[in-house]
Enzyme design. Structure first.
Site, PDB file in Angstrom:
ATOM      1  CB  CYS A  35       3.995   2.838   7.500  1.00  0.00           C
ATOM      2  SG  CYS A  35       5.347   1.991   6.643  1.00  0.00           S
ATOM      3  CG  ASP A  37       4.229   1.250   3.419  1.00  0.00           C
ATOM      4  OD1 ASP A  37       3.029   0.958   3.536  1.00  0.00           O
ATOM      5  OD2 ASP A  37       4.629   2.396   3.177  1.00  0.00           O
ATOM      6  CB  CYS A  60       4.223   5.520   1.068  1.00  0.00           C
ATOM      7  SG  CYS A  60       5.995   5.582   1.353  1.00  0.00           S
ATOM      8  CB  CYS A 104      10.050   5.536   2.605  1.00  0.00           C
ATOM      9  SG  CYS A 104       8.731   6.406   3.498  1.00  0.00           S
TER      10      CYS A 104
HETATM   11 FE1  FES Z   1       5.829   3.211   5.009  1.00  0.00          FE
HETATM   12 FE2  FES Z   1       6.841   5.009   3.394  1.00  0.00          FE
HETATM   13  S1  FES Z   1       5.176   5.282   4.770  1.00  0.00           S
HETATM   14  S2  FES Z   1       7.571   3.011   3.786  1.00  0.00           S
END
Ligand code: FES
Length: 144
Positions: A35, A37, A60, A104
Protein backbone atom coordinates in the site's frame (compact mmCIF):
# COMPACT_ATOMS: atom_id res chain seq x y z
CA UNK A 1 -22.77 -2.38 11.72
CA UNK A 2 -20.27 0.39 11.04
CA UNK A 3 -17.12 -0.63 9.22
CA UNK A 4 -14.93 1.07 11.83
CA UNK A 5 -15.36 1.00 15.60
CA UNK A 6 -15.79 4.15 17.66
CA UNK A 7 -12.30 3.63 19.02
CA UNK A 8 -10.75 3.47 15.56
CA UNK A 9 -12.57 6.66 14.58
CA UNK A 10 -11.53 8.37 17.82
CA UNK A 11 -7.83 7.50 17.40
CA UNK A 12 -7.97 8.42 13.72
CA UNK A 13 -9.56 11.81 14.40
CA UNK A 14 -7.60 12.57 17.59
CA UNK A 15 -4.39 10.59 17.35
CA UNK A 16 -2.37 10.44 20.58
CA UNK A 17 1.38 11.00 20.73
CA UNK A 18 1.85 12.33 17.20
CA UNK A 19 5.22 13.89 16.50
CA UNK A 20 8.95 13.47 16.67
CA UNK A 21 11.35 12.96 19.59
CA UNK A 22 14.47 14.79 18.45
CA UNK A 23 16.83 13.04 20.87
CA UNK A 24 15.13 9.65 20.67
CA UNK A 25 16.97 6.63 22.05
CA UNK A 26 15.46 4.38 19.40
CA UNK A 27 13.71 4.97 16.09
CA UNK A 28 11.83 2.43 14.02
CA UNK A 29 10.60 3.03 10.51
CA UNK A 30 8.64 0.42 8.62
CA UNK A 31 6.67 0.45 5.42
CA UNK A 32 4.24 -1.73 3.61
CA UNK A 33 5.38 -2.07 0.00
CA UNK A 34 1.90 -3.10 -1.10
CA UNK A 35 0.00 0.00 0.00
CA UNK A 36 3.03 2.30 0.30
CA UNK A 37 2.18 3.42 3.83
CA UNK A 38 5.03 4.34 6.19
CA UNK A 39 5.14 4.42 9.98
CA UNK A 40 7.86 5.80 12.21
CA UNK A 41 8.06 5.34 16.00
CA UNK A 42 10.37 7.31 18.29
CA UNK A 43 11.23 6.05 21.79
CA UNK A 44 12.73 7.76 24.79
CA UNK A 45 13.97 5.12 27.19
CA UNK A 46 14.97 5.48 30.81
CA UNK A 47 15.70 2.70 33.31
CA UNK A 48 14.55 0.12 30.75
CA UNK A 49 11.13 1.80 30.53
CA UNK A 50 9.42 3.61 27.66
CA UNK A 51 9.50 7.11 29.10
CA UNK A 52 8.08 8.74 25.97
CA UNK A 53 6.90 7.59 22.57
CA UNK A 54 5.79 9.48 19.49
CA UNK A 55 4.83 8.48 15.99
CA UNK A 56 4.55 9.77 12.46
CA UNK A 57 2.39 7.79 10.09
CA UNK A 58 1.95 8.53 6.42
CA UNK A 59 -0.83 6.17 5.71
CA UNK A 60 -4.43 5.16 5.97
CA UNK A 61 -6.79 5.87 8.84
CA UNK A 62 -6.39 2.37 10.26
CA UNK A 63 -2.61 2.76 10.29
CA UNK A 64 -2.93 6.09 12.10
CA UNK A 65 -5.37 4.63 14.63
CA UNK A 66 -3.14 1.55 15.10
CA UNK A 67 -0.03 3.62 15.73
CA UNK A 68 -1.87 5.93 18.11
CA UNK A 69 -3.21 2.97 20.09
CA UNK A 70 0.18 1.22 20.07
CA UNK A 71 1.87 4.29 21.58
CA UNK A 72 -0.73 4.39 24.36
CA UNK A 73 -0.23 0.68 25.03
CA UNK A 74 3.54 0.90 25.48
CA UNK A 75 3.86 4.30 27.17
CA UNK A 76 5.48 3.87 30.59
CA UNK A 77 5.91 0.13 30.11
CA UNK A 78 9.16 -1.83 30.53
CA UNK A 79 10.91 -2.59 27.23
CA UNK A 80 10.43 -6.29 27.90
CA UNK A 81 6.68 -5.71 27.76
CA UNK A 82 6.77 -3.34 24.77
CA UNK A 83 8.44 -5.96 22.59
CA UNK A 84 5.66 -8.42 23.25
CA UNK A 85 3.10 -6.07 21.68
CA UNK A 86 1.23 -7.84 18.92
CA UNK A 87 -0.88 -6.54 16.10
CA UNK A 88 -3.67 -8.69 17.50
CA UNK A 89 -3.51 -6.84 20.83
CA UNK A 90 -3.58 -3.49 19.01
CA UNK A 91 -6.55 -4.61 16.93
CA UNK A 92 -8.41 -5.85 20.01
CA UNK A 93 -7.73 -2.58 21.85
CA UNK A 94 -9.28 -0.78 18.89
CA UNK A 95 -12.36 -3.02 19.14
CA UNK A 96 -11.43 -4.61 15.84
CA UNK A 97 -10.44 -3.67 12.32
CA UNK A 98 -11.98 -4.83 9.05
CA UNK A 99 -10.18 -7.96 7.75
CA UNK A 100 -8.61 -6.13 4.82
CA UNK A 101 -7.18 -3.56 7.26
CA UNK A 102 -5.50 -5.96 9.70
CA UNK A 103 -2.16 -5.45 7.97
CA UNK A 104 -2.25 -1.80 9.11
CA UNK A 105 -1.95 -2.97 12.73
CA UNK A 106 1.00 -5.17 11.73
CA UNK A 107 2.88 -2.00 10.82
CA UNK A 108 2.37 -0.69 14.37
CA UNK A 109 3.76 -3.86 15.95
CA UNK A 110 6.74 -3.85 13.63
CA UNK A 111 7.49 -0.14 14.07
CA UNK A 112 7.58 -0.52 17.88
CA UNK A 113 9.82 -3.59 17.69
CA UNK A 114 12.13 -1.99 15.13
CA UNK A 115 12.54 1.06 17.39
CA UNK A 116 13.43 -1.18 20.36
CA UNK A 117 15.94 -3.06 18.21
CA UNK A 118 17.48 0.26 17.17
CA UNK A 119 17.83 1.14 20.86
CA UNK A 120 19.52 -2.21 21.54
CA UNK A 121 21.84 -1.77 18.54
CA UNK A 122 22.84 1.76 19.56
CA UNK A 123 23.70 0.60 23.07
CA UNK A 124 25.36 -2.68 22.19
CA UNK A 125 22.72 -4.66 24.06
CA UNK A 126 22.48 -8.30 23.01
CA UNK A 127 19.08 -9.61 21.94
CA UNK A 128 17.41 -12.54 20.29
CA UNK A 129 16.91 -11.52 16.63
CA UNK A 130 13.91 -13.83 16.31
CA UNK A 131 11.95 -11.46 18.57
CA UNK A 132 12.10 -8.80 15.87
CA UNK A 133 10.79 -8.44 12.33
CA UNK A 134 13.50 -9.19 9.79
CA UNK A 135 12.59 -6.29 7.52
CA UNK A 136 12.87 -8.69 4.61
CA UNK A 137 9.89 -10.87 5.18
CA UNK A 138 7.01 -9.03 3.58
CA UNK A 139 4.79 -12.08 3.46
CA UNK A 140 2.38 -10.64 5.99
CA UNK A 141 1.74 -7.63 3.73
CA UNK A 142 -0.46 -9.47 1.31
CA UNK A 143 -1.55 -12.17 3.70
CA UNK A 144 -3.26 -9.95 6.27
FE1 FES B 1 -1.51 0.63 4.20
FE2 FES B 1 -3.39 0.66 6.03
S1 FES B 1 -3.67 0.57 3.87
S2 FES B 1 -1.25 0.54 6.32
Amino acid sequence: MALYSEKVMDHFRNPRNVGVIEDADGVGEVGNPVCGDIMKIYLKIEDDKIKDVKFETFGCGSAIASSSMATEMIMGKPISEAITLTNRAVTEALDGLPAHKLHCSVLAEEAVKTAVRDYYDRNGIAYDPSQFPSGEDCAHCDRA
